[in-house]
Enzyme design. Structure first.
Site, short mmCIF file in Angstrom:
data_model
loop_
_atom_site.label_atom_id
_atom_site.label_comp_id
_atom_site.label_asym_id
_atom_site.label_seq_id
_atom_site.Cartn_x
_atom_site.Cartn_y
_atom_site.Cartn_z
N LYS A 170 -6.69 -1.18 -6.40
CA LYS A 170 -7.16 -0.98 -4.93
C LYS A 170 -7.46 0.37 -4.73
O LYS A 170 -6.52 1.03 -4.64
CB LYS A 170 -6.25 -1.44 -4.30
CG LYS A 170 -6.59 -2.30 -2.88
CD LYS A 170 -7.22 -1.29 -1.88
CE LYS A 170 -6.63 -0.44 -0.95
NZ LYS A 170 -7.28 0.70 -0.51
N GLY A 201 -10.66 -2.75 -0.39
CA GLY A 201 -10.40 -3.06 1.00
C GLY A 201 -9.45 -1.87 1.78
O GLY A 201 -9.29 -0.97 0.98
N GLY A 203 -5.90 -0.28 3.13
CA GLY A 203 -4.61 -0.33 2.81
C GLY A 203 -3.82 -1.42 3.28
O GLY A 203 -2.90 -2.07 2.79
N GLY A 207 -4.07 -3.66 0.34
CA GLY A 207 -2.96 -2.82 -0.20
C GLY A 207 -1.61 -3.61 0.15
O GLY A 207 -0.91 -3.93 -0.89
N GLU A 245 3.51 8.74 -6.55
CA GLU A 245 2.96 10.06 -6.69
C GLU A 245 2.44 10.44 -5.44
O GLU A 245 1.53 9.89 -4.92
CB GLU A 245 1.73 9.92 -7.65
CG GLU A 245 1.91 9.42 -9.23
CD GLU A 245 2.98 10.41 -9.93
OE1 GLU A 245 2.85 11.52 -9.64
OE2 GLU A 245 3.49 9.93 -10.79
N CYS A 279 -3.18 17.42 -4.28
CA CYS A 279 -1.97 17.27 -3.84
C CYS A 279 -1.02 18.45 -4.47
O CYS A 279 0.16 18.78 -3.84
CB CYS A 279 -1.38 15.89 -4.60
SG CYS A 279 -1.62 15.79 -6.24
N GLU A 379 2.26 18.94 4.77
CA GLU A 379 1.25 19.02 4.06
C GLU A 379 -0.05 18.97 4.86
O GLU A 379 -0.14 17.85 5.57
CB GLU A 379 1.27 17.83 2.93
CG GLU A 379 -0.19 17.75 2.05
CD GLU A 379 0.06 16.48 1.31
OE1 GLU A 379 0.02 15.29 1.85
OE2 GLU A 379 0.02 16.46 0.11
P1 NAD Z 1 -2.98 6.97 1.62
O1 NAD Z 1 -1.38 7.04 1.63
O2 NAD Z 1 -3.34 7.09 3.28
O3 NAD Z 1 -3.83 6.14 1.00
C1 NAD Z 1 -3.59 5.92 -0.38
C2 NAD Z 1 -4.01 4.64 -0.68
O4 NAD Z 1 -3.01 3.67 -0.24
C3 NAD Z 1 -5.30 4.20 -0.36
O5 NAD Z 1 -5.93 3.22 -1.30
C4 NAD Z 1 -5.01 3.24 0.82
O6 NAD Z 1 -5.82 2.25 1.19
C5 NAD Z 1 -3.69 2.62 0.51
N1 NAD Z 1 -2.76 2.23 1.46
C6 NAD Z 1 -2.78 2.63 2.72
N2 NAD Z 1 -1.78 2.13 3.46
C7 NAD Z 1 -1.22 1.01 2.72
C8 NAD Z 1 -0.30 0.01 3.10
N3 NAD Z 1 0.46 -0.10 4.15
N4 NAD Z 1 -0.07 -0.73 1.98
C9 NAD Z 1 -0.56 -0.54 0.65
N5 NAD Z 1 -1.61 0.26 0.60
C10 NAD Z 1 -1.93 1.14 1.38
O7 NAD Z 1 -3.51 8.61 1.17
P2 NAD Z 1 -4.69 9.17 0.93
O8 NAD Z 1 -4.98 9.72 2.61
O9 NAD Z 1 -5.70 8.17 0.55
O10 NAD Z 1 -4.47 10.55 0.08
C11 NAD Z 1 -3.90 11.86 0.58
C12 NAD Z 1 -2.51 11.79 -0.16
O11 NAD Z 1 -2.43 11.39 -1.50
C13 NAD Z 1 -1.88 13.19 0.13
O12 NAD Z 1 -0.54 12.99 0.82
C14 NAD Z 1 -1.69 13.59 -1.28
O13 NAD Z 1 -0.97 14.58 -1.45
C15 NAD Z 1 -1.58 12.58 -2.00
N6 NAD Z 1 -1.95 12.54 -3.45
C16 NAD Z 1 -0.89 12.80 -4.25
C17 NAD Z 1 -1.02 12.83 -5.56
C18 NAD Z 1 -0.11 12.76 -6.60
O14 NAD Z 1 -0.39 12.93 -7.71
N7 NAD Z 1 0.91 13.29 -6.41
C19 NAD Z 1 -2.43 12.88 -5.88
C20 NAD Z 1 -3.48 12.79 -4.98
C21 NAD Z 1 -2.96 12.63 -3.68
#
Ligand code: NAD
Length: 472
Positions: A170, A201, A203, A207, A245, A279, A379
């Site tokens: 996803k 789709g 999250g 998700g 992550e 990140c 962040e």
């Molecule tokens: P996000 O948490 O908003 O979304 C990540 C994914 O989760 C997306 O596919 C989203 O649709 C899904 N999602 C959102 N709500 C959900 C729910 N309730 N249930 C299941 N899935 C859900 O993050 P983002 O804005 O896409 O990415 C940025 C964040 O990711 C930053 O905080 C960044 O630091 C982190 N990040 C971490 C790493 C790492 O390896 N540690 C790498 C890249 C990004």
């Protein structure tokens, strides 16, 4: 315009249960460049059922057979590399030269590393009178963010398939088009139906349905800490393995014997890569108080080339942020830095010149940032660097560790032993010494609220395995 109206489930393209679509926007032009299905619970159920029914066949294949399929995928990914780079630049806004190397190139490096690993990884081990078997964990939900979209997806998919797991992916709804290219490639590779499935789709719908599905054995999630916390608690209901992550607020410590100019250039580059949407970016630069003025001079000199511009320009170093929402969030942080009394050295809240369209923000550097300021603690996920001062080495370590996050960091010193000593005291999953380069075989993951998983190389493979002991 890329129009995808079907999901990839059980080895074929299927219309979703509802007709809802999500528009994909180019953050440099604000134009709609594609549409994808907004999958929901029924689509997730079909994908998980396909992944479950293909599991026993796939998990019992020999590693060499799995490596053969991954090689087919690798070869097609290399061929489509230029197209993928341009697509991700258009979805995300990363400058094209960087997209070619990182967004399109890195996934091939990662995939190749898993093909090689399958050649020598021991899936069993003798311990005394026991045979310890490392078995695939089962059906994996791979949920990924938008900032390095294909890389994050590939880290999970390559390791999970190599381990013998089946996958429902996803991707982020903001940059999903590259995941459809991957599904096309996987489809033409002849991978058995159901081993890889794609449900795009939101999250909160696709998700959330995935993480609560009882037939999903593991959730491998990369994204924000706030969403990760919710996933961990939802996963607990069915005792899933949950690998997280999450976010970061990493610090580069410039010790007083460091080569300051090299360290400043590298820290600006780390912080501003992908418009600060990384990140592991070093977003705090810790400098000795007696060297603050010298460092500020170096920053003023080396920040100049970071001029936001159209990411399709081959000379571009920095493009827009991914969305209007992300731009507004970053501007709020810049405002809060100003309100809390940080010294604005470069950038600010005014839109960059000559860019009437697009979600651009001026790369911004704050000096004299103190540890209670929001810009030092949270962040930002944008091109904003905070310079903080320390009095001695211990205080530098204390400031670096004064964070709920612990993903990455850097130490700069002319004395290797000193740098290593400081690096060992940092509560983070990775530390680069004097700009040590990224190693795609080294484990990547967080301490504290940056997560609990490890990706890449053999540690990444082991995430998707569970152990069984046979006694003789
Ligand atoms: P996000 O948490 O908003 O979304 C990540 C994914 O989760 C997306 O596919 C989203 O649709 C899904 N999602 C959102 N709500 C959900 C729910 N309730 N249930 C299941 N899935 C859900 O993050 P983002 O804005 O896409 O990415 C940025 C964040 O990711 C930053 O905080 C960044 O630091 C982190 N990040 C971490 C790493 C790492 O390896 N540690 C790498 C890249 C990004």
């Amino acid at each position: 315009m890329k129009t995808y109206s079907k999901l990839y489930i059980d080895g074929g393209w299927h219309a979703p249960a509802n007709n809802n679509l999500i528009e994909v926007i180019n953050p440099a032009t604000e134009a709609v460049i594609g549409t994808i299905p907004a999958g929901g619970a029924a689509d997730v159920a079909a994908a998980v059922a396909a992944a479950r029914s293909s599991l026993s066949g796939w998990s019992s294949t020999k590693p060499g057979i799995r490596a053969g399929y991954l090689t087919q995928i690798y070869e097609a990914l290399v061929v489509r590399g230029p197209e993928i780079a341009e697509l991700i630049t258009n979805e995300l806004g990363m400058p094209i030269k960087l997209s070619q190397r990182i967004q399109a190139g890195l996934p091939t490096v990662v995939l190749e590393s898993y093909i090689n690993l399958l050649g020598d990884f021991d899936f069993s081990e003798r311990i005394g009178n026991s045979l310890v078997l490392k078995e695939p964990l089962g059906v994996v939900a791979a949920i990924t963010p938008w900032n390095y979209p294909l890389h994050q997806l590939m880290i999970k998919v390559a390791a999970a398939l190599a381990a013998g797991c089946t996958v429902v992916a996803k991707p982020s709804e903001l940059t999903p088009l590259n995941a459809f290219v991957l599904a096309e490639i996987i489809d033409s590779s002849g991978l058995p139906p159901g081993v890889f499935n794609l449900v795009s789709g939101y999250g909160a719908e696709a998700g959330a349905s995935l993480i609560s599905h009882p037939d999903v054995d593991m959730v491998s999630f990369t994204g924000s800490t706030v969403v990760g916390k919710g996933i961990m608690s939802r996963g607990a209901e069915t005792v899933k393995r949950v690998a997280l992550e999450l976010g970061g607020k990493s610090a580069a410590i410039l010790l007083d014997d460091a080569h300051l100019e090299t360290a400043v250039k590298a820290t600006l580059s780390s912080c501003f890569l992908n418009s600060g949407q990384t990140c592991s970016a070093n977003t705090r630069m810790l400098v000795h108080q007696d060297q603050y003025n010298a460092v500020v001079e170096l920053v003023r000199c080396h920040v100049v080339p970071y001029v936001p511009e159209n990411p399709l320009n081959t000379q571009a170093r920095i493009g827009p942020l991914v969305s209007a929402g992300q731009r507004d969030r970053v501007l709020e942080y810049i405002r809060s830095g100003l309100e809390e009394g940080a010294e604005l050295l470069f950038g600010g809240v005014e839109p960059p010149d000559g860019l009437p369209l697009g979600y651009y923000v001026r790369p911004t550097v704050f000096g004299r940032v103190t540890k209670e300021m929001k810009i030092a603690r949270e962040e930002i996920f944008g091109p904003v660097l905070s310079i903080m001062t320390y009095r001695d080495e211990n205080e530098a370590i204390e400031i670096a560790n004064d964070s709920v996050y612990g993903l990455a960091g850097g130490v700069w010193s002319a004395n290797h032993e000193r740098a290593e000593r400081v690096a060992k005291k940092l509560q983070t999953g990775q530390v680069d010494i004097n700009g040590g380069r990224f190693n795609p075989l080294a484990p990547f993951g967080g301490y504290k609220q940056s997560g609990n998983g490890r990706e890449l190389g053999k540690y990444g493979l082991e995430e998707f395995l569970q152990t069984k002991s046979l006694q003789f």
